[in-house]
Write a protein that holds these residues in place. Structure first.
Motif, short mmCIF file in Angstrom:
data_model
loop_
_atom_site.label_atom_id
_atom_site.label_comp_id
_atom_site.label_asym_id
_atom_site.label_seq_id
_atom_site.Cartn_x
_atom_site.Cartn_y
_atom_site.Cartn_z
N GLU A 177 0.84 -1.19 0.00
CA GLU A 177 0.00 0.00 0.00
C GLU A 177 0.87 1.24 0.00
O GLU A 177 0.51 2.27 0.56
N VAL A 178 2.04 1.13 -0.65
CA VAL A 178 2.96 2.25 -0.66
C VAL A 178 3.18 2.81 -2.06
O VAL A 178 3.10 4.02 -2.27
N TYR A 179 3.45 1.94 -3.03
CA TYR A 179 3.75 2.42 -4.39
C TYR A 179 2.60 2.09 -5.34
O TYR A 179 2.14 0.94 -5.42
N PHE A 180 2.14 3.09 -6.05
CA PHE A 180 1.11 2.92 -7.08
C PHE A 180 1.61 3.57 -8.36
O PHE A 180 2.11 4.69 -8.32
N ARG A 181 1.45 2.89 -9.47
CA ARG A 181 1.79 3.51 -10.75
C ARG A 181 0.53 3.57 -11.60
O ARG A 181 -0.11 2.55 -11.84
N LEU A 182 0.18 4.76 -12.03
CA LEU A 182 -1.01 4.94 -12.86
C LEU A 182 -0.64 5.31 -14.29
O LEU A 182 0.24 6.13 -14.52
N ARG A 183 -1.32 4.66 -15.22
CA ARG A 183 -1.19 4.97 -16.64
C ARG A 183 -2.36 5.88 -17.01
O ARG A 183 -3.51 5.60 -16.65
N VAL A 184 -2.07 6.96 -17.71
CA VAL A 184 -3.12 7.91 -18.08
C VAL A 184 -3.10 8.11 -19.59
O VAL A 184 -2.10 8.54 -20.15
N ASP A 185 -4.19 7.74 -20.21
CA ASP A 185 -4.33 7.88 -21.66
C ASP A 185 -5.28 9.05 -21.90
O ASP A 185 -6.49 8.94 -21.68
N ILE A 186 -4.72 10.18 -22.32
CA ILE A 186 -5.48 11.43 -22.42
C ILE A 186 -5.96 11.64 -23.85
O ILE A 186 -5.16 11.63 -24.78
N LYS A 187 -7.26 11.82 -23.99
CA LYS A 187 -7.83 12.13 -25.31
C LYS A 187 -8.49 13.50 -25.23
O LYS A 187 -9.47 13.68 -24.51
N LEU A 188 -7.93 14.46 -25.97
CA LEU A 188 -8.46 15.82 -25.94
C LEU A 188 -9.34 16.05 -27.16
O LEU A 188 -8.97 15.68 -28.28
#
Lengths: 192, 192, 192
Positions: A177-188
């Motif tokens: 519960e310490v390290y989180f990696r998030l992937r963000v796919d941004i569509k504008l």
């Protein structure tokens, strides 16, 4: 004679069409229903959240700052952390490597807002100051952490002036519960 | 003979142009790239934040309501206040004088979200109820407090119905860690 | 002779009109002032907030997670709860009955941000996963709890892709300081 009358009536027809068009254009079709457009810009980033746990103050990029009466601010509370609010200042990278050169910072907060499963509500910005991107993108929305989900791009500044769109978040990796990696796919869908 | 054929072909050309135009207009250019427009409305305000410090409960307009495990809620924490969340209800004035008649209230929160320098993330509204303005403007975004910065105008109500834009924030003055005066230069690009 | 000259000039007039129109359309009237449009979608929902009070952990859908130095997180603080931050995960229903089948969850937070009267600032999402609606609507804004008010719809996903609009909130019922029922009348002005 018949032909000479024909030309003015054609011209009138065209003028009427033009008038209809002028009215249509000035009627701002904003409140109408539109078909799904294609994004005018698409960007993929990763950001890395290292939550303070009492022992990692040097590396931590996030800290619990709110918790319900039954919890504390060092360890995430039970009941799927319901009520925990976390403030973060996380590095953004182009690939999934925590040690890649950051291209900006993800700054804001999330709060765990569901008792029966993990779910968070997020308000945050991507703040860029690299050769490639200057400015910020602002996000808000609900994120069921263990699934892919869409949140809203609610605005932007600089290179992302007045933008709007959708960001697909997915938890790319986590350690305890310490390290989180998030992937963000941004569509504008609104670019200026 | 040549000339009498010329007129219908001209009319057809015009009709084709009109058709192209109709299609273009109805194609909602929202997802296209646009040139920077001029604001349709521009407004400058000041708001005044007096942070509760344990001794000023009468005058205070803001209070720390969240802090990390290593802090408390009376004094801003070290490490550039990282993790402090502040709720505020500040008077808005037209000039930089705290004692001018307020034209509305700035209501919402900010959180210090960076360990190495001062930076805040803000979510707040300007709520107006004066003869000049009725309604609200909603803001969100990241603010590096010691520099001018832009945040997003994410919506509005009343006189500011459905508006969008940019607000340039600058810390106009501060006294110790109790009084902060912010100047807000609002540029709206969608007015109804 | 006079008549044969008349037709080309008519055609030129029409062409100029068309050109003007093309320029007008491509000039993206976004930064212009528009008349109030009609909503493209209108929805009414109720959501039900049961605040944790130390004794109702089973039923509670919301908890105080932040409070000023002078308060605690079990009982709402004095001075109109100024500074209390509440995280919620509330059922959404189509009518005002708490026990109706929920059509989604209202997830997010509110904070009491005024010392002299009740006022809250809200950031939350409606998350739908029913046969009728899939996706989310994101909201932000200031709400003077004891009056009807408008907040902003700042975005959406799924069925509510990229939407914007206004939501009129009204406190439909409340019991002590534990149960609150809010009516939300959503008017969307951008539908895709």
């Amino acid at each position: 004679m018949g032909r000479t009358n024909q030309f003015p009536s054609l011209a009138i027809l065209v003028l009427v069409l033009v008038l209809v068009l002028v009215l249509e254009c000035s009627a701002t079709p904003i409140s109408k229903i539109r078909a799904h457009p294609h994004p005018c810009k698409r960007l993929v980033f990763y950001f890395h959240d290292i939550l303070y746990n009492g022992h990692n103050s040097k590396n931590a990029t996030a800290a619990i700052v709110g918790s319900p009466a039954w919890g504390n601010r060092t360890i995430l509370t039970g009941q799927n952390h319901f009520g925990n609010m976390v403030v973060f200042d996380d590095p953004i990278t182009l690939d999934n490597n925590l040690h890649s050169t950051p291209v900006g910072r993800a700054q804001g907060f999330y709060l765990y807002d569901k008792k029966d499963i993990f779910t968070a509500w997020l308000g945050f910005s991507f703040v860029f100051n690299s050769t490639e991107h200057k400015g910020s993108i602002n996000f808000a929305g609900a994120d069921p952490l263990m699934n892919k989900t869409n949140i809203s791009v609610i605005g932007g500044t600089g290179d992302f002036f007045l933008t709007r769109g959708i960001a697909t978040l997915s938890t790319d990796a986590f350690e305890g519960e310490v390290y989180f990696r998030l992937r963000v796919d941004i569509k504008l869908y609104e670019c200026w």
